[in-house]
Design a protein around this motif. Structure first.
Motif, PDB file in Angstrom:
ATOM      1  N   GLU A  11       2.707  -1.827   1.818  1.00  0.00           N
ATOM      2  CA  GLU A  11       2.802  -3.121   1.054  1.00  0.00           C
ATOM      3  C   GLU A  11       3.787  -3.947   1.535  1.00  0.00           C
ATOM      4  O   GLU A  11       4.755  -3.675   2.161  1.00  0.00           O
ATOM      5  CB  GLU A  11       3.152  -2.875  -0.501  1.00  0.00           C
ATOM      6  N   PHE A  41       5.381  -1.180  -7.148  1.00  0.00           N
ATOM      7  CA  PHE A  41       3.852  -1.112  -6.823  1.00  0.00           C
ATOM      8  C   PHE A  41       2.977   0.217  -7.131  1.00  0.00           C
ATOM      9  O   PHE A  41       1.961   0.129  -8.002  1.00  0.00           O
ATOM     10  CB  PHE A  41       3.525  -1.711  -5.372  1.00  0.00           C
ATOM     11  N   ARG A  83       1.699  -8.074  -7.950  1.00  0.00           N
ATOM     12  CA  ARG A  83       1.387  -6.598  -7.982  1.00  0.00           C
ATOM     13  C   ARG A  83       0.265  -6.113  -8.642  1.00  0.00           C
ATOM     14  O   ARG A  83      -0.599  -5.325  -8.585  1.00  0.00           O
ATOM     15  CB  ARG A  83       2.807  -5.988  -8.326  1.00  0.00           C
TER      16      ARG A  83
END
Length: 211
Positions: free
Chosen positions: A82, A52, A150
């Motif tokens: 995340e 990410f 993502r």
């Protein structure tokens, strides 16, 4: 059949328009109009090597944002956490999961010198069929969905940064959706919500790493 050809006048007009746009400093950026104050900024992440992190960096460069070393006088984008969660949407007759829903959740913070900082969250949800007879195909599909989520989350981060123009003009990160300054009580509540979001994101990330 008669072919239509461009006249010398049309060609000259195109050249003139291109020259005028170049002279006034016009240039195409990415999908979003990032404020000039964020043209140069630093980028940090809780995990500098995560997928990410690389996706967000790519989005920043696509929007012509110059990434530099963190400094007190430079705006900063920080990925706080995340996580990916899943839940079952439907079952087969044998009670095995038939359809699942994936949710990608990210917490990030934007800091602008002399203005302040604000923490945001973004989520992307996708569903897929969990076919037990094609485990390999299911795994590939899930990986593709996670990559897509993502990329969408990174785009949402850039979109939110584009919306900070009003905050920059007002000189504060504490504005409501109508552009009015938020009261002290609301600011305190937002700070409490921010800490709760960061804790949840951190707990989910730690849980994923253990699993």
């Amino acid at each position: 059949m008669r072919l239509t050809q461009s006249s010398p006048f049309q060609f000259s007009l195109v050249i003139l328009l291109v020259s005028l746009l170049s002279a006034c400093g016009f240039h195409l950026r990415g999908d979003y109009d990032i404020p000039d104050a964020l043209d140069t900024m630093s980028f940090t992440s809780y995990d500098e090597y995560s997928t990410f992190t690389r996706v967000v960096k790519r989005q920043l460069r696509m929007n012509e944002i110059n990434l530099v070393t963190p400094a007190e006088n430079v705006p900063n984008l920080t990925l706080v956490s995340e996580s990916i969660s899943e839940r079952t949407l439907s079952l087969y007759q044998n009670t095995r999961a038939a359809e699942k829903e994936l949710t990608f959740h990210a917490v990030y913070r934007v800091t602008i010198p002399e203005i302040g900082d604000k923490t945001f969250t973004t989520s992307v949800t996708r569903s897929y069929l969990d076919n037990p007879l094609s485990a390999l195909a299911k795994s590939v599909e899930r990986d593709m969905l996670e990559d897509e989520m993502r990329k969408l989350a990174a785009s949402q981060i850039i979109r939110q940064m584009a919306r900070l123009k009003a905050n920059i003009e007002a000189g504060t990160m504490n504005l409501d959706k109508d552009g009015a300054k938020i009261s002290t009580k609301e600011m305190a509540q937002q700070e409490a919500d921010r800490k709760a979001q960061e804790k949840v994101g951190s707990d989910l990330s730690n849980s994923d790493s253990v699993n």
